[in-house]
Design a protein around this motif. Sequence first.
Motif, mmCIF file in Angstrom:
data_model
loop_
_atom_site.group_PDB
_atom_site.id
_atom_site.type_symbol
_atom_site.label_atom_id
_atom_site.label_comp_id
_atom_site.label_asym_id
_atom_site.label_seq_id
_atom_site.Cartn_x
_atom_site.Cartn_y
_atom_site.Cartn_z
ATOM 1 N N PRO A 142 11.019 31.630 -77.947
ATOM 2 C CA PRO A 142 11.888 32.410 -78.839
ATOM 3 C C PRO A 142 12.672 31.564 -79.838
ATOM 4 C CG PRO A 142 12.016 33.269 -76.607
ATOM 5 C CD PRO A 142 11.241 31.989 -76.531
ATOM 6 N N GLN A 143 13.173 30.406 -79.405
ATOM 7 C CA GLN A 143 13.907 29.542 -80.333
ATOM 8 C C GLN A 143 13.001 29.020 -81.438
ATOM 9 O OE1 GLN A 143 17.154 28.746 -80.631
ATOM 10 N NE2 GLN A 143 17.631 30.209 -79.017
ATOM 11 N N ALA A 144 11.789 28.635 -81.071
ATOM 12 C CA ALA A 144 10.847 28.164 -82.081
ATOM 13 C C ALA A 144 10.462 29.281 -83.037
ATOM 14 C CB ALA A 144 9.604 27.592 -81.408
ATOM 15 N N ALA A 145 10.300 30.502 -82.509
ATOM 16 C CA ALA A 145 9.966 31.635 -83.363
ATOM 17 C C ALA A 145 11.081 31.935 -84.357
ATOM 18 C CB ALA A 145 9.678 32.865 -82.504
ATOM 19 N N ALA A 146 12.328 31.849 -83.894
ATOM 20 C CA ALA A 146 13.452 32.037 -84.807
ATOM 21 C C ALA A 146 13.460 30.970 -85.896
ATOM 22 C CB ALA A 146 14.763 32.011 -84.032
ATOM 23 N N GLY A 147 13.083 29.753 -85.538
ATOM 24 C CA GLY A 147 12.999 28.689 -86.531
ATOM 25 C C GLY A 147 11.952 28.960 -87.588
ATOM 26 N N VAL A 148 10.843 29.593 -87.194
ATOM 27 C CA VAL A 148 9.801 29.944 -88.166
ATOM 28 C C VAL A 148 10.335 30.941 -89.184
ATOM 29 C CG1 VAL A 148 7.555 31.067 -88.437
ATOM 30 C CG2 VAL A 148 7.914 29.443 -86.581
ATOM 31 N N VAL A 149 11.045 31.959 -88.707
ATOM 32 C CA VAL A 149 11.598 32.974 -89.618
ATOM 33 C C VAL A 149 12.604 32.348 -90.570
ATOM 34 C CG1 VAL A 149 12.951 35.100 -89.735
ATOM 35 C CG2 VAL A 149 11.184 34.833 -87.984
ATOM 36 N N LEU A 150 13.494 31.513 -90.047
ATOM 37 C CA LEU A 150 14.509 30.884 -90.901
ATOM 38 C C LEU A 150 13.881 29.913 -91.887
ATOM 39 C CD1 LEU A 150 17.335 30.231 -88.275
ATOM 40 C CD2 LEU A 150 17.249 32.015 -90.032
ATOM 41 N N ALA A 151 12.804 29.239 -91.474
ATOM 42 C CA ALA A 151 12.150 28.288 -92.368
ATOM 43 C C ALA A 151 11.458 28.994 -93.521
ATOM 44 C CB ALA A 151 11.145 27.447 -91.596
ATOM 45 N N GLU A 152 10.901 30.166 -93.271
ATOM 46 C CA GLU A 152 10.135 30.867 -94.292
ATOM 47 C C GLU A 152 10.986 31.807 -95.140
ATOM 48 O OE1 GLU A 152 6.926 30.396 -95.127
ATOM 49 O OE2 GLU A 152 6.982 28.718 -93.728
ATOM 50 N N GLN A 153 11.964 32.464 -94.546
ATOM 51 C CA GLN A 153 12.719 33.473 -95.273
ATOM 52 C C GLN A 153 14.225 33.294 -95.180
ATOM 53 O OE1 GLN A 153 11.423 37.399 -94.176
ATOM 54 N NE2 GLN A 153 9.345 37.077 -94.892
ATOM 55 N N GLY A 154 14.673 32.183 -94.606
ATOM 56 C CA GLY A 154 16.108 31.954 -94.474
ATOM 57 C C GLY A 154 16.751 31.490 -95.775
ATOM 58 N N ARG A 155 18.036 31.714 -95.864
ATOM 59 C CA ARG A 155 18.850 31.261 -96.994
ATOM 60 C C ARG A 155 19.979 30.387 -96.484
ATOM 61 N NH1 ARG A 155 19.524 36.879 -100.535
ATOM 62 N NH2 ARG A 155 17.267 37.260 -100.849
ATOM 63 N N VAL A 156 20.369 29.430 -97.298
ATOM 64 C CA VAL A 156 21.390 28.467 -96.908
ATOM 65 C C VAL A 156 22.726 28.877 -97.503
ATOM 66 C CG1 VAL A 156 22.105 26.046 -96.994
ATOM 67 C CG2 VAL A 156 19.676 26.624 -96.758
ATOM 68 N N GLN A 157 23.764 28.818 -96.701
ATOM 69 C CA GLN A 157 25.108 29.080 -97.192
ATOM 70 C C GLN A 157 26.076 28.088 -96.559
ATOM 71 O OE1 GLN A 157 26.535 32.943 -96.068
ATOM 72 N NE2 GLN A 157 26.922 32.356 -93.953
ATOM 73 N N SER A 158 27.218 27.938 -97.179
ATOM 74 C CA SER A 158 28.238 27.027 -96.682
ATOM 75 C C SER A 158 29.236 27.798 -95.827
ATOM 76 C CB SER A 158 28.967 26.358 -97.851
ATOM 77 O OG SER A 158 29.983 25.484 -97.378
ATOM 78 N N VAL A 159 29.605 27.198 -94.699
ATOM 79 C CA VAL A 159 30.586 27.798 -93.796
ATOM 80 C C VAL A 159 31.667 26.777 -93.497
ATOM 81 C CG1 VAL A 159 28.951 29.413 -92.755
ATOM 82 C CG2 VAL A 159 29.218 27.123 -91.786
ATOM 83 N N VAL A 160 32.767 27.259 -92.916
ATOM 84 C CA VAL A 160 33.912 26.408 -92.615
ATOM 85 C C VAL A 160 34.047 26.267 -91.102
ATOM 86 C CG1 VAL A 160 36.410 26.096 -92.866
ATOM 87 C CG2 VAL A 160 35.082 27.116 -94.725
#
Length: 235
Positions: free
Chosen positions: A109-127
């Motif tokens: 499951p963790q690897a699968a989540a990484g696939v989704v974030l790698a292909e369709q994820g967006r980067v944002q800044s957090v505090v």
Amino acid sequence: MRWWRRSPREVEPQLMAHVRATVWGPAEFVGFPPWWLVAEGVFVALSAVLGIVGTSVLGAWTGRPELTDGAVGLVCALALAVHLIVVRAGRALVGVVVVLAVSLAAQAPQAAAGVVLAEQGRVQSVVVTSVRDAGVERGGRGRYLCSVADRRGVPLAVRVWRGCGQATRPGDALAVVYDPQGRVPPRGVGSGLGALRALLGLTGWVAALAAATVVAVVRSYRMTVPSTRRRDGPC
């Protein structure tokens, strides 16, 4: 002659052979195993790997939690164990396969989540709002976990470890990658983000599970069993 009428010299070799066949499988062939037996082992191994990893990736990609929590992977691991028991594989090899299959199902499951974030994820800044040394609770130095909040001050439900270190302090900015559709939780941005790299951590588990499954299937061969064995996969 019945076994209780035989001498110890006659009984001991047969007993040892029976124990070896039960623990490691009989492997009743001479020389290299038949090609169709190796093909059957490869087919069973691929079916198990695709069932465990493939369902996790499909569930994460489609946003179906019933496929992403690892339960289906555990079912596939159980089906693989049942299949090996049915073909009367060695008990020790069945145990090794089960441990590897369950471990792979827990990490998929963790690897699968990484696939989704790698292909369709967006980067944002957090505090960063707080930093916790997870290793202190385990009696040593380990991974640092940062609690973070977005630009509006809304805390995120997950703690970030990528980019969070000993020098990180509350108020620092970190980059996280998130899924706009909310299918998987966000995580810190790591180096080498990519779908293949997200699955790279499973390579060792996949290779070990595939090798153990092939060996278990090959060594389960008995000459007394009809050659038309079922070739259906475990999942």
